[in-house]
Design an enzyme around this catalytic site. Structure first.
Site, short mmCIF file in Angstrom:
data_model
loop_
_atom_site.label_atom_id
_atom_site.label_comp_id
_atom_site.label_asym_id
_atom_site.label_seq_id
_atom_site.Cartn_x
_atom_site.Cartn_y
_atom_site.Cartn_z
N TYR A 1 0.94 -1.18 0.01
CA TYR A 1 -0.18 0.13 0.00
C TYR A 1 0.86 1.33 -0.01
O TYR A 1 2.15 1.29 -0.61
CB TYR A 1 -0.99 0.02 1.23
CG TYR A 1 -2.15 0.79 1.18
CD1 TYR A 1 -2.75 1.15 0.04
CD2 TYR A 1 -2.15 1.53 2.45
CE1 TYR A 1 -4.14 2.19 0.20
CE2 TYR A 1 -3.31 2.52 2.70
CZ TYR A 1 -4.20 2.76 1.38
OH TYR A 1 -5.12 3.68 1.60
N GLU B 1 -12.24 5.07 -6.05
CA GLU B 1 -10.79 5.28 -5.72
C GLU B 1 -10.14 6.06 -6.48
O GLU B 1 -9.95 5.66 -7.84
CB GLU B 1 -10.15 3.99 -5.38
CG GLU B 1 -8.87 4.13 -4.31
CD GLU B 1 -9.06 4.30 -3.05
OE1 GLU B 1 -8.46 5.47 -2.59
OE2 GLU B 1 -10.05 4.00 -2.39
N ASP B 2 -9.55 7.21 -6.23
CA ASP B 2 -8.45 8.09 -7.11
C ASP B 2 -9.02 8.50 -8.22
O ASP B 2 -8.51 8.56 -9.39
CB ASP B 2 -7.10 7.35 -7.22
CG ASP B 2 -6.33 7.09 -6.13
OD1 ASP B 2 -6.87 7.75 -4.94
OD2 ASP B 2 -5.30 6.40 -6.15
N ASP C 1 -13.69 6.35 -1.41
CA ASP C 1 -12.47 6.45 -0.22
C ASP C 1 -11.55 7.80 0.20
O ASP C 1 -11.37 8.19 1.30
CB ASP C 1 -11.74 5.40 -0.52
CG ASP C 1 -11.03 4.77 0.94
OD1 ASP C 1 -11.16 4.86 2.00
OD2 ASP C 1 -9.59 5.07 0.65
N ASP C 2 -11.60 8.51 -1.16
CA ASP C 2 -10.77 9.58 -0.96
C ASP C 2 -11.28 10.75 -0.21
O ASP C 2 -10.80 11.57 0.38
CB ASP C 2 -10.29 10.13 -2.48
CG ASP C 2 -9.29 9.06 -2.96
OD1 ASP C 2 -8.30 8.76 -2.74
OD2 ASP C 2 -9.99 8.57 -4.16
N ASN D 1 0.10 11.93 0.50
CA ASN D 1 0.73 10.68 0.15
C ASN D 1 1.18 10.96 -1.52
O ASN D 1 0.56 11.65 -2.03
CB ASN D 1 -0.22 9.50 0.38
CG ASN D 1 -0.37 8.92 1.68
OD1 ASN D 1 0.45 9.01 2.51
ND2 ASN D 1 -1.71 8.90 1.91
N ARG E 1 -6.38 10.27 -10.85
CA ARG E 1 -5.82 11.19 -9.80
C ARG E 1 -5.11 10.36 -8.76
O ARG E 1 -5.75 9.92 -7.68
CB ARG E 1 -6.68 11.96 -9.17
CG ARG E 1 -5.81 13.11 -8.03
CD ARG E 1 -6.97 13.37 -7.15
NE ARG E 1 -7.28 12.50 -6.29
CZ ARG E 1 -6.78 11.96 -5.17
NH1 ARG E 1 -5.47 12.37 -4.90
NH2 ARG E 1 -7.36 11.01 -4.39
N LYS F 1 -5.75 -1.83 -2.47
CA LYS F 1 -6.91 -1.54 -1.46
C LYS F 1 -7.43 -2.97 -0.96
O LYS F 1 -8.14 -3.05 0.06
CB LYS F 1 -7.65 -0.82 -2.26
CG LYS F 1 -7.34 0.68 -2.49
CD LYS F 1 -7.50 1.70 -1.05
CE LYS F 1 -7.17 2.98 -1.29
NZ LYS F 1 -7.24 3.93 -0.04
#
Length: 557
Positions: free
Chosen positions: A88, A231-232, A254-255, A394, A141, A159
């Site tokens: 991760y 996600e992203d 999640d972001d 991150n 992203r 994930k």
């Protein structure tokens, strides 16, 4: 092997007994020695220690996941704190950047813009029929690294590995998905190793039609209670897709929401140090994207729960984006930013904003490395006895400041959390601090397990506040004294199970759960669903598996 997932569920390597080898028709295909999983674990660890760098370690572990899934998760659980930074963040970011080079075997489904009208058929190609959680990205992203296109597949794969390692969800119930609509990354488009579509990103109605068809196809095949984790996705799509789908499907971003829950959990833990309430604080965000908006919304919910009016809650939150302080009257503010725009002269520099507003907490989520300068940290320490400084971006290279900078410049008074791991810090006076890692892995595996365990069909914001409160409650006084705002990562499986139980309790109390009858012992129900890394026994009395069966073929492979 033509099967993308089943063959990894069966192999035991040299742990097959003689009877199993005879009945499966694989006697003689393995060395004559019998080696149990404990010894296999030792072999893996010795090989792991020989790898040169973290990317090599990532490739090694992913190869193990392809060959022997149960052993892979046994390795992760043997030392979660050691292996999580490899599978991760931060290593997964580097792995995504190098995905074309390290690509060995597809994991998950690749659905492209050209599959419109046929997504249901593509889903039929996935051999598992009982999917409980889907993690999907379009790669625009990835962490703080930008548009990585099809290389972003490393994120949903990582994930969902944590869904199993940290939350106990069986891996065969998890499906990573890449929605490939192209990429605007010119470097990738010119890279001969790039594995995705070689054209600019498709946007507009065609993109929306793809998402609509995907959401419907997943729910039609796997049920309305199949969890779809976004996600992203880029800001331009993340908010509107969450708004569009949250009341139609079982979904969350999640972001936005996972990051919010883990950050608010850290703040709730910090309140035990400052002996204050959430509504006593003034908070400045460096960044005004998905993460900032999600955290801010959940903070306002926590403040409202303490009795503060909604308008007053919003006044305590300020945001700084690439153009400076977000204030009323500033041009080109999005709807989300407008909510946190206040009457105040425009200010360009974060240092000036901090000196003017004198916040009690600063939260970095803009992936601007070093944004929390020495001057900012010293100013925060001058305004506050215990300044709260969260550098959540991150990977590690994008962190707003390091743990050492925070603790050193505040003389140990700073309350610090980061998105990626930092080593313990020892001050000249001998005090040692263990930085709290505000890692989404504390949230999404437990949330996902709780949602799927009682078949919730719509994921509300209150579920994430419930998770944040439960996580903060698990932080001990000893943890706080050591500088931790989160439980040690070594306990993350237990943390996830407790969060799942709390979410189940909330769901039944508020009529969100559709699983009937309601389990009387929710903890026992959760445990009954969890994945075991113990090898299965394949021998059946007086029976020999057919030579062409999946079991025999996968064991030979």
């Amino acid at each position: 092997c033509s099967c993308p997932c089943k063959c990894t569920h069966w192999p035991k390597g040299m742990a097959f007994s003689l009877e199993e080898r005879l009945q499966l028709g694989i006697h003689g295909l393995l060395p004559p020695c019998f080696i149990n999983q404990d010894v296999q674990l030792l072999r893996v660890l010795k090989n792991y220690d020989m790898k040169r760098d973290d990317l090599d370690r990532y490739v090694f572990l992913m190869g193990l996941q392809d060959r022997n899934e149960k052993l892979f998760y046994r390795v992760l659980l043997s030392d979660v704190e050691r292996f999580m930074p490899i599978i991760y963040t931060p290593t997964v970011g580097l792995a995504c950047q190098q995905y074309g080079l390290i690509f060995r075997k597809p994991r998950g489904l690749f659905i492209t813009i050209h599959d419109r009208g046929h997504i249901a058929s593509v889903l039929q190609n996935w051999p598992e029929k009982d999917i409980r959680a889907v993690c999907v990205t379009d790669g625009e992203r990835i962490l703080g690294l930008g548009d990585l296109g099809c290389y972003g597949m490393g994120i949903p794969v990582g994930k969902l590995a944590l869904y199993t390692a940290c939350g106990g969800m069986p891996p065969q119930q998890c499906l990573p998905v890449m929605l490939d609509v192209g990429t605007d990354n010119e470097t990738l488009l010119k890279d001969p190793l790039y594995i995705g579509l070689r054209h600019k990103r498709v946007r507009g109605q065609a993109y929306d039609d793809l998402l609509d068809e995907f959401m419907k196809a997943v729910s039609d095949r796997y049920g309305m209670d199949c969890l779809i984790q976004f996600e992203d996705f880029a800001n331009v799509n993340a908010f509107r897709l969450l708004t569009k789908y949250r009341n139609q499907y079982c979904t969350f971003n999640d972001d936005i929401q996972g990051t919010a829950a883990v950050a608010v959990a850290g703040l709730l833990a910090a309140l035990r140090i400052t002996k204050s309430k959430m509504c006593d604080h003034t908070i400045v965000f460096q960044g005004a994207g998905e993460a900032a908006m999600g955290i801010a919304e959940l903070i306002t919910m926590a403040m409202e729960k303490e009795g503060l009016a909604k308008d007053e809650c919003l006044k305590k939150i300020w945001m700084v984006d690439s153009k400076g302080l977000i204030v009323k009257g500033r041009d080109h503010l999005t709807h989300e930013k407008e909510r946190f725009a206040h009457d105040h002269p425009h200010m360009k520099k974060l240092e000036d904003v901090i000196q003017e507003l004198k916040p009690t907490a600063i939260i970095g989520v803009a992936a601007v490395a070093g944004a929390f300068s020495e001057q900012i940290i010293r100013d925060m320490a001058s305004f506050n006895e215990r300044p709260i400084i969260f550098a959540l971006s991150n990977p590690t290279s994008k962190a707003e400041c390091t743990a050492e900078q925070c603790y050193t410049l505040t003389e140990g008074r700073g309350i610090f959390a980061s998105g990626s791991p930092f080593d313990p810090v020892t001050l000249p006076d001998g005090r040692m601090f263990y930085p709290g890692q505000g890692n989404n892995a504390y949230i999404f595996p437990g949330v996902g397990l709780g949602i799927t365990a009682c078949a919730i069909q719509h994921v509300t914001e209150e579920i994430f506040l419930t998770a944040a409160e439960a996580l903060a409650h698990l932080v001990t006084e000893k943890d706080l004294a050591e500088g931790r705002l989160y439980p040690p990562l070594s306990s993350i499986r237990d943390v996830s199970l407790k969060l799942a139980v709390k979410i189940m309790e909330y769901a039944y109390e508020h009529n969100l759960a559709t699983l009937r009858p309601e389990p009387s012992d929710k903890q026992a129900h959760i445990h009954s669903l969890c994945y075991s890394t113990d090898y299965d026994e394949f021998v059946v009395d007086s029976y020999r598996w057919p030579e062409d069966s999946m079991v025999v073929q996968s064991c030979k492979l």
